[in-house]
Scaffold this motif. Structure first.
Motif, mmCIF file in Angstrom:
data_model
loop_
_atom_site.group_PDB
_atom_site.id
_atom_site.type_symbol
_atom_site.label_atom_id
_atom_site.label_comp_id
_atom_site.label_asym_id
_atom_site.label_seq_id
_atom_site.Cartn_x
_atom_site.Cartn_y
_atom_site.Cartn_z
ATOM 1 N N UNK A 35 -60.753 53.111 -41.370
ATOM 2 C CA UNK A 35 -59.412 53.685 -41.445
ATOM 3 C C UNK A 35 -58.575 53.030 -42.538
ATOM 4 N N UNK A 36 -59.043 51.920 -43.109
ATOM 5 C CA UNK A 36 -58.322 51.266 -44.186
ATOM 6 C C UNK A 36 -59.325 50.811 -45.222
ATOM 7 N N UNK A 37 -58.821 50.481 -46.383
ATOM 8 C CA UNK A 37 -59.699 50.131 -47.490
ATOM 9 C C UNK A 37 -60.170 48.694 -47.300
ATOM 10 N N UNK A 38 -61.418 48.527 -47.012
ATOM 11 C CA UNK A 38 -62.019 47.208 -46.869
ATOM 12 C C UNK A 38 -63.451 47.309 -47.344
ATOM 13 N N UNK A 39 -63.709 46.785 -48.532
ATOM 14 C CA UNK A 39 -65.020 46.953 -49.142
ATOM 15 C C UNK A 39 -66.118 46.271 -48.340
ATOM 16 N N UNK A 40 -65.774 45.110 -47.729
ATOM 17 C CA UNK A 40 -66.810 44.412 -46.970
ATOM 18 C C UNK A 40 -67.230 45.210 -45.744
ATOM 19 N N UNK A 41 -66.251 45.866 -45.073
ATOM 20 C CA UNK A 41 -66.598 46.670 -43.897
ATOM 21 C C UNK A 41 -67.361 47.927 -44.296
ATOM 22 N N UNK A 93 -71.993 36.088 -59.000
ATOM 23 C CA UNK A 93 -73.329 35.679 -59.426
ATOM 24 C C UNK A 93 -73.698 36.308 -60.763
ATOM 25 N N UNK A 94 -73.203 37.526 -61.015
ATOM 26 C CA UNK A 94 -73.520 38.180 -62.279
ATOM 27 C C UNK A 94 -72.974 37.380 -63.458
ATOM 28 N N UNK A 95 -71.803 36.760 -63.294
ATOM 29 C CA UNK A 95 -71.234 35.945 -64.372
ATOM 30 C C UNK A 95 -72.122 34.733 -64.639
ATOM 31 N N UNK A 108 -73.719 39.977 -48.198
ATOM 32 C CA UNK A 108 -72.429 39.281 -48.118
ATOM 33 C C UNK A 108 -71.308 40.155 -48.668
ATOM 34 N N UNK A 109 -71.574 40.836 -49.785
ATOM 35 C CA UNK A 109 -70.534 41.727 -50.323
ATOM 36 C C UNK A 109 -70.591 41.842 -51.824
ATOM 37 N N UNK A 110 -69.918 42.898 -52.336
ATOM 38 C CA UNK A 110 -69.942 43.195 -53.758
ATOM 39 C C UNK A 110 -69.201 42.143 -54.564
ATOM 40 N N UNK A 111 -68.213 41.473 -53.963
ATOM 41 C CA UNK A 111 -67.457 40.468 -54.706
ATOM 42 C C UNK A 111 -68.337 39.286 -55.084
ATOM 43 N N UNK A 129 -86.776 37.805 -52.777
ATOM 44 C CA UNK A 129 -86.168 39.046 -52.292
ATOM 45 C C UNK A 129 -85.231 38.767 -51.132
ATOM 46 N N UNK A 130 -85.604 37.853 -50.253
ATOM 47 C CA UNK A 130 -84.755 37.521 -49.117
ATOM 48 C C UNK A 130 -83.433 36.918 -49.580
ATOM 49 N N UNK A 131 -83.487 36.053 -50.588
ATOM 50 C CA UNK A 131 -82.261 35.446 -51.112
ATOM 51 C C UNK A 131 -81.343 36.509 -51.727
ATOM 52 N N UNK A 132 -81.930 37.403 -52.508
ATOM 53 C CA UNK A 132 -81.134 38.464 -53.123
ATOM 54 C C UNK A 132 -80.540 39.391 -52.080
ATOM 55 N N UNK A 133 -81.280 39.677 -51.014
ATOM 56 C CA UNK A 133 -80.783 40.558 -49.954
ATOM 57 C C UNK A 133 -79.586 39.934 -49.250
ATOM 58 N N UNK A 134 -79.648 38.627 -49.018
ATOM 59 C CA UNK A 134 -78.522 37.949 -48.366
ATOM 60 C C UNK A 134 -77.270 38.037 -49.228
ATOM 61 N N UNK A 135 -77.443 37.851 -50.542
ATOM 62 C CA UNK A 135 -76.291 37.957 -51.457
ATOM 63 C C UNK A 135 -75.689 39.352 -51.407
ATOM 64 N N UNK A 136 -76.530 40.381 -51.404
ATOM 65 C CA UNK A 136 -76.029 41.752 -51.363
ATOM 66 C C UNK A 136 -75.338 42.037 -50.034
#
Length: 841
Positions: free
Chosen positions: A280-286, A91-93, A83-86, A74-81
Motif C-alpha cells: 500500500x506504500x512505496x517500499x522497495x525492500x517489501x 556492491x556495484x561501486x 537483502x535489497x536493491x540498495x 551463488x549462495x553469497x550473491x543470492x543473499x546480497x540480492x
C-alpha cells in the motif's frame, strides 16, 4: 533501446516492460522470457568464470570441487540480492573500482615493459612494438576454433549494457537514466576493449603453434594479462574476479524482476506464484520479488552444475541477440509506421540504423550457430503464438503501462488554513482491448482500402454479403436475445461469402442520455462483441440509445457503414408474438422496418422457423434438402435466392445438402419451354439443383400477384385514376394499423396486372382488392402446396409475401405465419430490384 525507453515511462520489468509498452504484449512476452533465460545462463557463466579465476590464481583453492565452489559463490550473491536493491548498488561501486584498478594495472604493465628493463619474454611479453601489431593482426585459429565460435564465446562480455534497463523499476528517472547509461556503457566498453586489444597485441609475441608454451601463456600457469600487470599483478586477478562477480550479481538481480513482471501480467499462468506482494506504500525492500529470486538461484545452480563455460556461452549469445533484434526491429517498425503512440524524447534516433542493427543481430546468430539460431527463432515464434492465445493478453493494450497519470486535487486542513495539493494517480483505460504491433499496419491498410473504394467495387460480380442484423435486446439488462439461431445463420452466410456482419441493437431510453447510460451502452456493446467472438462471427457489434425501437433501427439502417462501404442487406428475426405499439414485437413497427430498409436500398432477409438454425457443430447428411421457391417470377432478386443457398453450402453444416428449385407458374401449358429455360439458367449460373414445376392460379396466391407484372395499373370508381409505377413501388408506404378504418374506401379498387412476355407470364389476370382479410389467414392452395412439398426441407428460401394495400400489419403477419406454419426454417428475401449480381457468365 534509448528511443524505446523514452517512449513513455518504463515500469518495473526492464526491457520486457519497455517492449510491451511500445510494441504490445506479444513481443514483450517473448523478449521478457528470452532475457530471463539469458540472464540465468549469464549468471552461471560469470560464476564459472569466477571459479576459474579462483582455482588458477590462488593456491589451495584448486583442490576444491568446481561445482561446490560455484554453489558457494551463488549462495553469497543470492543473499546480497535478497537483502535489497540498495545493497546491490553499493556492491556495484566496489566491483567497478576493482575493474578500474585492474585495467590501469594492465595498461601500466604494457608501458613498463615497453620502456623498462623487465623483459618477460618467457611468457610472451616482448614490449610494445609495431612489429607485434602486424604479426598479431591476422587470425590463426587452433583446431576446432574459428571466428564464429570465438565470437559466440566473447559476445556475452558485451551484454552488460542492458543490465541497467533490467532495473528500470528501481531507477529514479528511467527515461533519463537508461539512454545515458546504455550509450555510455556501450561506448565505454568499446573504447576499453579496443585499447585492451591494441595494447596486449602490441606487447606480446605471436604464438608459435597451438598447444605450445610460448606466446600468450607461459610457465606461470596464469593468464597473460595477470602476468603483465604492474606494479601488482594481484590487482589484475582481483579485477577479473570482481568483474565476473559484479556481472553475475547484475544478472541475478535483473532476472527475478523480469520473472516478476511476467507473473504480474499473467501471460504465463504457471508463473503467477512469482508475482510480488502488493504494498500500500512505496517500499522497495517489501516489494522485492524474493520468490522469483529463489527460483532464479535454483535455475542458475542447475546451469553451474554443467561446469562447462564454452557450452553455456553460445546460448547466452543467441538469446541476447534475439532480444536485441526484437528491440531494434520494434523501434524501426514504430518509427517507419509513424505510429502516434511512438513519441520518443531521444532525439538521436534513426529507424534505418535500427533496421541495420536488427539484420546484423540475425546475421551474427546464423554465423555463430545456424542450427541453434533456427531453434531459438522457432522457440520465439512458438512463444509469440502462445502469448497471443492467452486470455490475459487480450486485456493489455500496447500503451497500457504508458498512459499519462492524472492529477487529482485534494484539500487538507493545516491549522486555520486550507491547502490544496495535487497527487498523481495512474490513468487506467476503462475497457482495455486487444492490441498488438500490427495495429498501425491494419489501420493504414484499412484507411487506404476505404479511401480507394468506389460504388462500382461493391456492385456487379464483386457482391458479397454485408449484412446488418438488427438484433433483439432484453428490455431490462440489454443482453442479446436469441432469435431462432440467427447468429448461426449470419456466421455461416458471411463466412461462406467472405462478407461482414454488423450486429446492432437498440437500447430504449425515454429520458436524457447521461454519462452512466452511455457507459452502460458501451458495456452492452462489449458483451455483444464477446458473443460474436464466441460464435466466430466475422464482424462488429454496436448498441445505440434511442427513444423508440423504430427510430433506433431506422438510424442504424441509415448510418451504418462508412463512405460507400455500407451494408447491402438487412437481416431481421420474425417476431415471436405480436406486441403493443413501441415494443420490439409491434406488427406495425416491424412492417415499417421492412419498408424502411427497402426504401434505403437494402435487401431484406427475414428469418423464421419452428426449428433453430444450426451451428457449426451440426452437419446435415446427403438426404437433407434446401428448397428455393420462385413464385410467378423467373429469376427473382437477380439470382440472390440462388446465391444465398450457394454461400451456405460452403459451410460444413450445409455442405452435403441438396438444392431444389421450385418454380410456381399459372398453368402447365408451357412446362416444356419453362423447364428448358430454367435448366439453361441453372447451367449458365453453375448451380447444381433439382427442378420442380408447380402450378397455382393467381387468385389462389394474391400475395405474390405483384411478382407477375412489371407494371401495375390501379383504377378507382367512379372517378377513374390511372398510374403506372415499378413493381417495387407496390410495397411502398403501406397503411398503418390506425388507418385500417379506411379499408372500406379501398374495397372498390381493382388492381389489373399486365403481363410481360415470359414463359411464366403470358395471360392477363385481374385481382380484386375487395378481399376479406380474414381469409388471408386461412389455408389456401399455395399454403397447401408449400406444406406438401417443403415440410421435409431443412431450409426454405422464398420471396417475402407482398403486403397488399389496405391489409393491416397484424393480418399480414398472421397470413405469413399460416403460409409457413409447417416449415422448419425459412429465409424470406425482399429484393429492392437494384441487386447487382453477376450470376450468369
Amino acid at each position: 533501446m534509448s528511443a524505446v525507453a523514452t517512449n513513455g515511462v518504463p515500469k518495473s520489468g526492464g526491457a520486457y516492460s519497455i517492449i510491451k509498452s511500445s510494441l504490445g504484449i506479444q513481443f514483450g512476452g517473448v523478449t521478457g522470457l528470452l532475457l530471463f533465460t539469458a540472464n540465468i545462463f549469464g549468471c552461471s557463466m560469470y560464476i564459472l568464470g569466477a571459479v576459474e579465476v579462483l582455482r588458477t590464481s590462488y593456491a589451495g583453492i584448486e583442490d576444491i570441487n568446481e561445482r561446490l565452489l560455484g554453489t558457494i559463490i551463488l549462495l553469497i550473491l543470492t543473499i546480497i540480492v535478497l537483502i535489497g536493491i540498495s545493497y546491490i548498488a553499493r556492491f556495484a561501486v566496489l566491483f567497478l573500482a576493482g575493474v578500474f584498478l585492474a585495467l590501469l594495472s594492465i595498461w601500466f604493465g604494457v608501458i613498463y615493459t615497453a620502456v623498462g628493463n623487465d623483459n618477460k619474454s618467457n611468457i610472451g611479453v616482448t614490449g610494445f612494438s609495431a612489429g607485434n601489431l602486424r604479426n598479431n593482426f591476422g587470425p590463426r585459429y587452433c583446431d576446432g576454433w574459428n571466428f564464429a565460435s570465438l565470437l559466440g564465446l566473447f559476445f556475452p562480455s558485451c551484454t552488460d549494457p542492458l543490465a541497467g534497463s533490467n532495473l528500470s523499476g528501481d531507477l529514479r528517472d528511467p527515461q533519463a537514466a537508461i539512454p545515458i547509461g546504455t550509450i555510455s556503457a556501450v561506448l565505454l566498453s568499446m573504447v576499453i576493449f579496443t585499447i585492451q586489444v591494441v595494447l596486449v597485441a602490441g606487447a606480446s609475441g605471436r604464438r608459435g603453434h597451438c598447444g605450445s608454451d610460448d606466446g600468450l601463456r607461459g610457465d606461470t600457469g596464469g593468464a597473460f594479462v595477470i602476468a603483465i600487470g604492474w606494479p601488482l599483478p594481484f590487482l589484475v586477478e582481483l579485477g577479473i574476479l570482481v568483474s565476473t562477480l559484479g556481472a553475475g550479481l547484475q544478472s541475478l538481480a535483473g532476472a527475478p524482476r523480469l520473472l516478476s513482471a511476467l507473473a504480474v501480467d499473467r501471460i504465463f499462468p504457471i508463473l503467477d506464484i512469482f508475482a510480488p506482494p502488493k504494498t500500500t506504500h512505496v517500499n522497495r525492500d517489501e516489494a522485492e520479488p524474493r520468490r522469483a529470486v529463489i527460483l532464479c538461484a535454483f535455475l542458475t545452480c542447475c546451469c553451474v552444475m554443467m561446469n562447462d563455460l564454452d557450452m553455456v556461452a553460445p546460448f547466452i549469445t543467441l538469446f541476447f541477440l534475439t532480444c536485441y533484434a526484437i528491440i531494434n526491429g520494434a523501434a524501426a517498425f514504430m518509427a517507419y509506421e509513424k505510429a502516434p503512440n511512438f513519441r520518443p524524447t531521444f532525439r538521436f534516433f534513426e529507424w534505418r540504423v535500427s533496421i541495420i542493427g536488427a539484420l546484423l543481430c540475425i546475421f551474427i546468430m546464423f554465423t555463430i550457430a545456424p542450427l541453434y539460431a533456427t531453434a531459438v527463432l522457432a522457440l520465439s515464434a512458438a512463444l509469440y503464438k502462445y502469448v497471443e492465445t492467452q486470455p490475459a493478453a487480450a486485456n493489455i493494450t500496447a500503451t497500457y503501462d504508458t498512459e499519462l497519470a492524472q492529477l487529482v486535487p485534494h484539500c487538507t486542513d493545516e491549522g486555520k488554513s486550507k491547502k490544496k495539493f495535487w497527487s498523481r494517480t495512474q490513468k487506467q483505460p476503462s475497457l482495455p482491448g486487444e492490441a498488438d504491433w500490427r495495429a498501425s499496419v491494419r489501420f493504414r491498410q484499412a484507411r487506404k482500402a476505404m479511401l480507394s473504394l468506389t460504388e462500382g467495387d461493391l456492385q456487379f460480380k464483386y457482391w458479397r454479403p454485408f449484412v446488418l442484423y438488427l438484433c433483439k435486446l432484453d428490455d431490462i439488462n440489454a443482453t442479446y436475445q436469441p432469435q431462432g439461431g440467427m447468429l448461426n445463420l449470419i456466421q455461416q452466410l458471411t463466412k461462406g461469402g467472405h462478407g461482414i456482419a454488423l450486429v446492432s441493437g437498440v437500447l430504449l431510453n425515454q429520458n436524457t442520455i447521461s454519462k452512466e447510460l452511455a457507459q452502460f451502452a458501451n458495456e452492452c456493446r462489449f458483451r455483444l462483441a464477446h458473443t460474436l467472438r464466441q460464435r466466430k462471427i466475422e464482424g462488429f457489434a454496436d448498441v445505440i440509445i434511442s427513444s423508440s425501437i423504430i427510430e433506433g433501427n431506422r438510424l442504424l439502417i441509415q448510418s451504418k457503414g462508412m463512405g460507400v462501404f455500407r451494408p447491402n442487406a438487412v437481416a431481421l428475426g420474425w417476431p415471436s408474438t405480436c406486441g403493443n405499439s413501441n415494443t420490439r414485437d409491434d406488427p406495425s413497427g416491424f412492417c415499417q422496418l421492412i419498408e424502411d430498409a427497402s426504401t434505403f436500398g437494402k435487401t431484406v432477409l427475414v428469418c423464421k422457423g419452428t426449428t433453430e438454425f444450426p451451428d457449426d457443430t451440426q452437419a446435415f447428411d446427403r438426404d437433407s434438402r434446401i428448397d428455393i421457391w420462385w413464385i410467378y417470377d423467373l429469376f427473382p432478386a437477380n439470382g440472390l435466392l440462388l446465391l444465398i443457398p450457394f454461400l451456405l453450402q460452403k459451410n460444413k453444416t450445409w455442405k452435403k445438402s441438396k438444392l431444389r428449385l421450385v418454380v410456381v407458374s399459372e398453368n402447365a401449358e408451357e412446362d416444356d419451354e419453362l423447364n428448358e429455360t430454367v435448366r439453361g439458367m441453372l447451367k449458365a449460373g453453375g448451380v447444381i439443383a433439382d427442378l420442380l414445376l408447380l402450378h397455382v392460379a393467381i387468385s389462389d396466391a394474391p400475395r405474390f400477384a405483384h411478382r407477375r407484372s412489371g407494371r401495375v395499373t390501379e383504377t378507382k370508381q367512379p372517378n377513374t385514376v390511372r398510374f403506372a409505377d415499378q413493381v417495387t413501388s407496390i410495397d411502398e408506404s403501406p397503411p398503418d394499423d390506425k388507418n385500417s378504418a379506411d379499408e372500406d374506401n379501398i374495397n372498390d379498387e381493382i388492381i389489373s396486372v399486365t403481363s410481360l412476355p415470359s414463359p411464366m407470364l403470358r395471360q392477363d389476370s385481374r385481382v380484386q382488392s375487395n378481399l376479406d382479410w380474414d381469409e388471408y389467414a386461412q389455408p389456401s392452395k399455395l399454403v397447401n402446396l408449400v406444406s406438401d412439398n417443403s415440410t421435409t426441407a431443412e431450409l426454405v428460401v422464398m420471396p417475402l409475401p407482398h403486403r397488399v394495400p389496405g391489409q393491416t400489419a397484424r393480418n399480414w403477419m398472421t397470413s405469413v405465419d399460416t403460409l409457413i406454419a409447417d416449415l422448419r426454417r425459412v429465409i424470406f428475401v425482399k429484393e429492392t430490384g437494384e441487386e447487382n449480381i453477376q450470376f450468369f457468365n
